[in-house]
Write a protein that holds these residues in place. Structure first.
Motif, PDB file in Angstrom:
ATOM      1  N   GLY A   1       0.516  -1.163   0.074  1.00 50.27           N
ATOM      2  CA  GLY A   1       0.107   0.082  -0.093  1.00 50.27           C
ATOM      3  C   GLY A   1       0.833   1.257  -0.097  1.00 50.27           C
ATOM      4  O   GLY A   1       0.547   2.261  -0.714  1.00 50.27           O
ATOM      5  N   ALA A   2       1.940   1.264   0.776  1.00 54.04           N
ATOM      6  CA  ALA A   2       2.913   2.465   0.960  1.00 54.04           C
ATOM      7  C   ALA A   2       3.713   2.602  -0.576  1.00 54.04           C
ATOM      8  O   ALA A   2       3.615   3.727  -1.173  1.00 54.04           O
ATOM      9  CB  ALA A   2       4.134   2.149   1.902  1.00 54.04           C
ATOM     10  N   ALA A   3       3.767   1.399  -1.119  1.00 49.22           N
ATOM     11  CA  ALA A   3       4.679   1.529  -2.537  1.00 49.22           C
ATOM     12  C   ALA A   3       3.758   2.107  -3.648  1.00 49.22           C
ATOM     13  O   ALA A   3       4.069   2.859  -4.053  1.00 49.22           O
ATOM     14  CB  ALA A   3       5.174   0.329  -2.792  1.00 49.22           C
ATOM     15  N   LEU A   4       2.347   1.794  -3.646  1.00 47.38           N
ATOM     16  CA  LEU A   4       1.378   2.460  -4.260  1.00 47.38           C
ATOM     17  C   LEU A   4       1.079   3.837  -3.948  1.00 47.38           C
ATOM     18  O   LEU A   4       1.144   4.548  -5.041  1.00 47.38           O
ATOM     19  CB  LEU A   4       0.158   1.613  -4.257  1.00 47.38           C
ATOM     20  CG  LEU A   4       0.317  -0.019  -5.177  1.00 47.38           C
ATOM     21  CD1 LEU A   4      -1.106  -0.712  -4.624  1.00 47.38           C
ATOM     22  CD2 LEU A   4       0.476   0.275  -6.440  1.00 47.38           C
ATOM     23  N   GLY A   5       1.076   4.069  -2.572  1.00 47.39           N
ATOM     24  CA  GLY A   5       0.997   5.347  -2.253  1.00 47.39           C
ATOM     25  C   GLY A   5       1.880   6.443  -2.561  1.00 47.39           C
ATOM     26  O   GLY A   5       1.533   7.855  -2.596  1.00 47.39           O
ATOM     27  N   ILE A   6       3.102   6.103  -2.768  1.00 52.82           N
ATOM     28  CA  ILE A   6       4.151   6.926  -3.012  1.00 52.82           C
ATOM     29  C   ILE A   6       4.027   7.646  -4.377  1.00 52.82           C
ATOM     30  O   ILE A   6       4.318   8.745  -4.374  1.00 52.82           O
ATOM     31  CB  ILE A   6       5.446   6.062  -2.931  1.00 52.82           C
ATOM     32  CG1 ILE A   6       5.858   5.960  -1.778  1.00 52.82           C
ATOM     33  CG2 ILE A   6       6.610   6.844  -3.847  1.00 52.82           C
ATOM     34  CD1 ILE A   6       7.233   4.907  -1.488  1.00 52.82           C
ATOM     35  N   VAL A   7       3.172   6.974  -5.192  1.00 52.05           N
ATOM     36  CA  VAL A   7       2.862   7.487  -6.546  1.00 52.05           C
ATOM     37  C   VAL A   7       1.947   8.920  -6.043  1.00 52.05           C
ATOM     38  O   VAL A   7       2.336   9.958  -7.002  1.00 52.05           O
ATOM     39  CB  VAL A   7       2.124   6.763  -7.434  1.00 52.05           C
ATOM     40  CG1 VAL A   7       1.743   7.329  -8.748  1.00 52.05           C
ATOM     41  CG2 VAL A   7       2.765   5.578  -7.455  1.00 52.05           C
ATOM     42  N   ALA A   8       1.171   8.953  -5.156  1.00 55.93           N
ATOM     43  CA  ALA A   8       0.325   9.865  -4.893  1.00 55.93           C
ATOM     44  C   ALA A   8       0.981  11.053  -3.613  1.00 55.93           C
ATOM     45  O   ALA A   8       0.409  11.845  -3.171  1.00 55.93           O
ATOM     46  CB  ALA A   8      -1.034   9.545  -4.316  1.00 55.93           C
ATOM     47  N   GLY A   9       2.317  10.751  -3.338  1.00 56.22           N
ATOM     48  CA  GLY A   9       3.078  11.603  -2.489  1.00 56.22           C
ATOM     49  C   GLY A   9       2.908  11.041  -0.935  1.00 56.22           C
ATOM     50  O   GLY A   9       2.448   9.756  -0.836  1.00 56.22           O
ATOM     51  N   PRO A  10       3.574  11.745  -0.221  1.00 47.47           N
ATOM     52  CA  PRO A  10       3.851  11.023   1.364  1.00 47.47           C
ATOM     53  C   PRO A  10       2.585  10.901   1.910  1.00 47.47           C
ATOM     54  O   PRO A  10       2.493   9.670   2.691  1.00 47.47           O
ATOM     55  CB  PRO A  10       4.488  12.399   1.868  1.00 47.47           C
ATOM     56  CG  PRO A  10       5.117  13.195   1.059  1.00 47.47           C
ATOM     57  CD  PRO A  10       4.167  13.009  -0.333  1.00 47.47           C
ATOM     58  N   ILE A  11       1.406  11.589   1.743  1.00 44.80           N
ATOM     59  CA  ILE A  11       0.372  11.591   2.631  1.00 44.80           C
ATOM     60  C   ILE A  11      -0.350  10.100   1.869  1.00 44.80           C
ATOM     61  O   ILE A  11      -0.935   9.492   2.635  1.00 44.80           O
ATOM     62  CB  ILE A  11      -0.591  12.666   2.332  1.00 44.80           C
ATOM     63  CG1 ILE A  11      -0.081  13.921   3.039  1.00 44.80           C
ATOM     64  CG2 ILE A  11      -1.904  12.422   2.863  1.00 44.80           C
ATOM     65  CD1 ILE A  11      -0.678  15.242   2.761  1.00 44.80           C
ATOM     66  N   GLY A  12      -0.376  10.090   0.482  1.00 48.56           N
ATOM     67  CA  GLY A  12      -0.868   8.805   0.010  1.00 48.56           C
ATOM     68  C   GLY A  12      -0.207   7.499   0.684  1.00 48.56           C
ATOM     69  O   GLY A  12      -0.793   6.483   0.702  1.00 48.56           O
ATOM     70  N   SER A  13       1.093   7.741   0.826  1.00 54.17           N
ATOM     71  CA  SER A  13       1.790   6.467   1.260  1.00 54.17           C
ATOM     72  C   SER A  13       1.368   6.120   2.494  1.00 54.17           C
ATOM     73  O   SER A  13       1.274   5.006   2.974  1.00 54.17           O
ATOM     74  CB  SER A  13       3.348   7.120   1.404  1.00 54.17           C
ATOM     75  OG  SER A  13       4.181   5.854   1.906  1.00 54.17           O
ATOM     76  N   ILE A  14       1.106   7.112   3.551  1.00 53.95           N
ATOM     77  CA  ILE A  14       0.655   6.585   4.895  1.00 53.95           C
ATOM     78  C   ILE A  14      -0.631   6.258   4.730  1.00 53.95           C
ATOM     79  O   ILE A  14      -0.965   5.075   5.387  1.00 53.95           O
ATOM     80  CB  ILE A  14       0.446   8.231   5.704  1.00 53.95           C
ATOM     81  CG1 ILE A  14       2.011   8.499   6.029  1.00 53.95           C
ATOM     82  CG2 ILE A  14      -0.092   7.810   7.035  1.00 53.95           C
ATOM     83  CD1 ILE A  14       2.118   9.889   6.463  1.00 53.95           C
ATOM     84  N   PHE A  15      -1.569   6.565   3.943  1.00 51.70           N
ATOM     85  CA  PHE A  15      -2.940   6.279   4.016  1.00 51.70           C
ATOM     86  C   PHE A  15      -3.062   4.981   3.180  1.00 51.70           C
ATOM     87  O   PHE A  15      -3.674   3.970   3.709  1.00 51.70           O
ATOM     88  CB  PHE A  15      -3.901   7.076   3.318  1.00 51.70           C
ATOM     89  CG  PHE A  15      -4.338   8.242   3.886  1.00 51.70           C
ATOM     90  CD1 PHE A  15      -5.331   8.055   4.961  1.00 51.70           C
ATOM     91  CD2 PHE A  15      -3.984   9.568   4.047  1.00 51.70           C
ATOM     92  CE1 PHE A  15      -5.770   8.948   5.827  1.00 51.70           C
ATOM     93  CE2 PHE A  15      -4.204  10.421   4.739  1.00 51.70           C
ATOM     94  CZ  PHE A  15      -5.436  10.251   5.539  1.00 51.70           C
ATOM     95  N   GLY A  16      -2.169   4.520   2.383  1.00 54.32           N
ATOM     96  CA  GLY A  16      -1.760   3.296   1.476  1.00 54.32           C
ATOM     97  C   GLY A  16      -1.483   2.238   2.447  1.00 54.32           C
ATOM     98  O   GLY A  16      -1.857   1.147   2.504  1.00 54.32           O
ATOM     99  N   GLY A  17      -0.413   2.610   3.427  1.00 58.30           N
ATOM    100  CA  GLY A  17       0.007   1.678   4.242  1.00 58.30           C
ATOM    101  C   GLY A  17      -0.940   1.236   5.234  1.00 58.30           C
ATOM    102  O   GLY A  17      -1.211  -0.039   5.593  1.00 58.30           O
ATOM    103  N   LEU A  18      -1.544   2.181   5.656  1.00 57.58           N
ATOM    104  CA  LEU A  18      -2.707   1.932   6.926  1.00 57.58           C
ATOM    105  C   LEU A  18      -3.894   1.024   6.356  1.00 57.58           C
ATOM    106  O   LEU A  18      -4.214  -0.060   6.912  1.00 57.58           O
ATOM    107  CB  LEU A  18      -3.337   3.375   7.452  1.00 57.58           C
ATOM    108  CG  LEU A  18      -2.478   4.176   8.394  1.00 57.58           C
ATOM    109  CD1 LEU A  18      -3.262   5.215   8.757  1.00 57.58           C
ATOM    110  CD2 LEU A  18      -2.365   3.438   9.724  1.00 57.58           C
ATOM    111  N   ALA A  19      -4.163   1.318   5.093  1.00 62.07           N
ATOM    112  CA  ALA A  19      -5.237   0.690   4.315  1.00 62.07           C
ATOM    113  C   ALA A  19      -4.921  -0.629   4.024  1.00 62.07           C
ATOM    114  O   ALA A  19      -5.382  -1.467   4.482  1.00 62.07           O
ATOM    115  CB  ALA A  19      -5.588   1.300   3.198  1.00 62.07           C
ATOM    116  N   GLY A  20      -3.528  -0.872   3.765  1.00 61.81           N
ATOM    117  CA  GLY A  20      -3.035  -2.096   3.372  1.00 61.81           C
ATOM    118  C   GLY A  20      -2.989  -2.842   4.877  1.00 61.81           C
ATOM    119  O   GLY A  20      -3.415  -4.294   4.589  1.00 61.81           O
TER     120      GLY A  20
END
Ligand SMILES: [Zn+2]
Length: 114
Positions: free
Chosen positions: A48-67
């Motif tokens: 999730g974090a890896a995917l979220g990195i595309v959307a920036g640091p905040i996306g990375s955090i949310f992606g990681g949490l969601a994952g």
């Protein structure tokens, strides 16, 4: 068939199931599934974090949490279902899962009754 089940002691048809093992199994299964999916959840968090990195640091955090959350939820749900299934087998085969409402007699289902 529960409908045809009657108490072997007093022949009452007011029979209830206790489902002790099924309830215990679903609780244990949920805990085991959630714990067992911790590693998978971490993997999900990384993905999730890896995917979220595309959307920036905040996306990375949310992606990681969601994952991580998805991993724990799926693990718990799968564990709960598996635990309940195992518990149900124990209930019907090992434990005296039926209880007479009239005399309190506990008994297990006759193995060869159709
Ligand atoms: Zn009875």
């Amino acid at each position: 068939m529960n409908h045809f089940l009657c108490c072997p002691r007093c022949n009452s048809t007011k029979i209830s199931t206790r489902d002790y093992a099924r309830k215990a199994g679903s609780v244990v299964g949920t805990a085991a599934g959630a714990a067992g999916s911790a590693a998978a959840a971490l993997g999900g968090a990384e993905a999730g974090a890896a995917l979220g990195i595309v959307a920036g640091p905040i996306g990375s955090i949310f992606g990681g949490l969601a994952g991580a959350l998805m991993g724990a939820l799926f693990g718990g749900a799968a564990g709960c279902a598996a635990g309940a299934a195992v518990g149900e087998v124990i209930d019907t085969t090992v434990l005296e899962n039926y209880e007479c409402q009239d005399c309190g007699h506990a008994f297990s289902k006759p193995p060869s009754q159709s």
